[in-house]
Design a protein around this motif. Sequence first.
Motif, short mmCIF file in Angstrom:
data_model
loop_
_atom_site.label_atom_id
_atom_site.label_comp_id
_atom_site.label_asym_id
_atom_site.label_seq_id
_atom_site.Cartn_x
_atom_site.Cartn_y
_atom_site.Cartn_z
N ASP A 242 39.12 38.04 29.17
CA ASP A 242 37.71 38.01 29.59
C ASP A 242 37.38 36.81 30.47
O ASP A 242 36.30 36.75 31.08
CB ASP A 242 36.79 37.99 28.36
CG ASP A 242 36.86 39.30 27.58
OD1 ASP A 242 37.33 40.30 28.17
OD2 ASP A 242 36.46 39.31 26.40
N ASP A 243 38.32 35.84 30.55
CA ASP A 243 38.06 34.64 31.32
C ASP A 243 38.49 34.77 32.79
O ASP A 243 38.28 33.84 33.57
CB ASP A 243 38.80 33.44 30.72
CG ASP A 243 38.12 32.93 29.46
OD1 ASP A 243 36.97 33.32 29.22
OD2 ASP A 243 38.74 32.14 28.72
N ILE A 244 39.07 35.90 33.15
CA ILE A 244 39.52 36.05 34.53
C ILE A 244 38.94 37.32 35.16
O ILE A 244 38.65 38.30 34.47
CB ILE A 244 41.06 36.09 34.64
CG1 ILE A 244 41.64 37.29 33.88
CG2 ILE A 244 41.67 34.80 34.16
CD1 ILE A 244 43.14 37.48 34.09
N ARG A 245 38.76 37.25 36.48
CA ARG A 245 38.39 38.42 37.26
C ARG A 245 39.48 38.65 38.29
O ARG A 245 39.88 37.73 39.00
CB ARG A 245 37.04 38.22 37.97
CG ARG A 245 36.57 39.48 38.72
CD ARG A 245 35.24 39.28 39.42
NE ARG A 245 35.36 38.39 40.56
CZ ARG A 245 34.74 37.23 40.67
NH1 ARG A 245 33.96 36.78 39.67
NH2 ARG A 245 34.88 36.48 41.75
N ASP A 263 47.48 47.51 50.23
CA ASP A 263 46.44 46.87 49.43
C ASP A 263 47.05 46.24 48.18
O ASP A 263 46.71 46.60 47.06
CB ASP A 263 45.38 47.90 49.04
CG ASP A 263 44.55 48.34 50.22
OD1 ASP A 263 44.37 47.53 51.14
OD2 ASP A 263 44.12 49.51 50.24
N SER A 264 47.97 45.31 48.39
CA SER A 264 48.67 44.70 47.26
C SER A 264 48.27 43.25 47.02
O SER A 264 48.70 42.65 46.04
CB SER A 264 50.19 44.75 47.47
OG SER A 264 50.54 44.02 48.62
N ALA A 265 47.47 42.68 47.92
CA ALA A 265 47.04 41.29 47.73
C ALA A 265 46.13 41.18 46.52
O ALA A 265 45.32 42.07 46.25
CB ALA A 265 46.33 40.79 48.98
N VAL A 266 46.28 40.07 45.77
CA VAL A 266 45.54 39.89 44.52
C VAL A 266 44.83 38.54 44.54
O VAL A 266 45.40 37.53 44.94
CB VAL A 266 46.49 39.96 43.31
CG1 VAL A 266 45.74 39.64 42.02
CG2 VAL A 266 47.13 41.35 43.21
N ARG A 267 43.57 38.55 44.09
CA ARG A 267 42.81 37.32 43.91
C ARG A 267 42.41 37.23 42.45
O ARG A 267 41.78 38.15 41.91
CB ARG A 267 41.57 37.31 44.79
CG ARG A 267 40.71 36.05 44.63
CD ARG A 267 39.37 36.15 45.36
NE ARG A 267 39.56 36.30 46.80
CZ ARG A 267 39.32 37.42 47.48
NH1 ARG A 267 38.87 38.50 46.83
NH2 ARG A 267 39.52 37.49 48.77
N THR A 273 36.41 27.81 34.83
CA THR A 273 36.64 26.64 35.66
C THR A 273 36.33 26.87 37.14
O THR A 273 36.20 25.91 37.90
CB THR A 273 38.12 26.19 35.56
OG1 THR A 273 38.96 27.24 36.08
CG2 THR A 273 38.49 25.87 34.13
N GLY A 274 36.24 28.13 37.55
CA GLY A 274 36.02 28.44 38.96
C GLY A 274 37.27 28.37 39.81
O GLY A 274 37.20 28.52 41.04
N ILE A 275 38.42 28.17 39.20
CA ILE A 275 39.68 28.12 39.95
C ILE A 275 39.99 29.51 40.51
O ILE A 275 39.93 30.50 39.78
CB ILE A 275 40.84 27.64 39.07
CG1 ILE A 275 40.62 26.18 38.65
CG2 ILE A 275 42.18 27.78 39.80
CD1 ILE A 275 41.65 25.66 37.67
N VAL A 276 40.32 29.57 41.80
CA VAL A 276 40.66 30.84 42.45
C VAL A 276 42.08 30.76 42.99
O VAL A 276 42.45 29.79 43.68
CB VAL A 276 39.69 31.15 43.61
CG1 VAL A 276 40.08 32.46 44.30
CG2 VAL A 276 38.26 31.22 43.10
N VAL A 277 42.87 31.77 42.67
CA VAL A 277 44.25 31.84 43.14
C VAL A 277 44.46 33.18 43.84
O VAL A 277 44.08 34.22 43.30
CB VAL A 277 45.27 31.70 41.99
CG1 VAL A 277 46.69 31.78 42.52
CG2 VAL A 277 45.05 30.39 41.24
N ILE A 295 50.66 30.49 38.94
CA ILE A 295 50.00 29.37 39.63
C ILE A 295 48.75 28.94 38.87
O ILE A 295 48.48 27.74 38.72
CB ILE A 295 49.65 29.77 41.07
CG1 ILE A 295 50.94 30.05 41.87
CG2 ILE A 295 48.84 28.68 41.76
CD1 ILE A 295 50.69 30.67 43.23
N LEU A 296 47.98 29.92 38.39
CA LEU A 296 46.76 29.60 37.63
C LEU A 296 47.09 28.79 36.38
O LEU A 296 46.41 27.80 36.07
CB LEU A 296 46.03 30.89 37.26
CG LEU A 296 44.77 30.72 36.39
CD1 LEU A 296 43.74 29.84 37.08
CD2 LEU A 296 44.18 32.09 36.03
#
Length: 386
Positions: A242-245, A263-267, A273-277, A295-296
């Motif tokens: 629940d902590d990630i989107r 369409d394989s790129a993932v964010r 924390t607002g960290i985006v990978v 990486i996260l």
Amino acid sequence: MAEVASSVAERLDALEVRLAEVEAYLHLDEKRARIADLEQSSAAPGFWDDAARARELMEELSGARAEVKTVETARAQLSDARAALELAGEMGEDDETAEILQEAEQAADALAHSVDEMELASWFTGEFDHGDAIVTIKPGQGGLEAQDWTFMLFKMYMKYCARRGWKVTVNDCPAAEGIGIDRATFTVEGKDAFGMLRAEAGVHRLVRISPTDAKKRRQTTFAGVEVIPVLPDDIDIEIAPDDIRVDVYHASGPGGQGVNTTDSAVRVTHLPTGIVVTCQNERSQIQNKAACMQILKARLYELELQKREEALDEIRGPKTDIGFGNQIRSYVLYPYQMVKDLRTGVETSNVDAVLEDGDLDAFVVGYHRWATGNADGAPVSEGAEL
């Protein structure tokens, strides 16, 4: 020729002292005994019954053999250089003697490189120094120029990793509008990758004639480099679902490894924390998500270390604005050519060797000498103000 021979002899004496210090640090006799024990164990029946333990021991054996071989190679280089000097001393001052002295100088250069590498390894005492690294490059002040500078640094590090024989996986490298790239994130696998590359963490400054300026004015631009370790398997960072989107989108890139047409790129966004990978390369969506999570986890681990120890530069180096006054290294292409590390004073006028060929060893070695207090003194300056 006598002066050349004397200079080489003095250099070899100094290198021999450094080599002896490295040998003492490595405890070679104990290392050889350990190799014998591991070889005996690996030949025993049932050694591979516990596959995980067997792989761990075989990795230890491989590493120990490599360390012993490196020292033995250095000793052979020293012996070759001494022999060449001795032979030159028995001959007259002619062309053949000059060639032999040149061979002695080349052998000394090879020995110096070997000793530098061994000293580096002995200085890597951090928990993750001998492991893999995750590198992120982001544009700073400079607009479009900074995007182009980010791409130039990305290519430089690709060359450097290739020179060292490291495996590189490009996780994210989207093309920017106009020129350059928005950012680059890549994982580097190889011996001492994190220990070596953490020398590059910080702000990098470029001075050149702007290729996008019709008036050909000089432009100063910046890019930031972040280096964090790939966490070993025995460190587990729990992340609640629940902590990630997770967002999926169409990949883009400047060419080569960065291009993806599906369409394989993932964010992945860590909501607390607002960290985006983001990760996008030639692999599947599932693999990209796995790379994002790796990486996260590394960034969350780093964040926890910073909270616990209140040390901003424990892992990735000091966090500063990517702009004026914060650079660790300057790359000047105009009005003169010079690359200079502002922490250590290491510099070169061979800009192409650095940017085009990835020849960074002098800067990396110089940084670790400086960081560990092993610097021999201030490098000779060529008089340029950066």
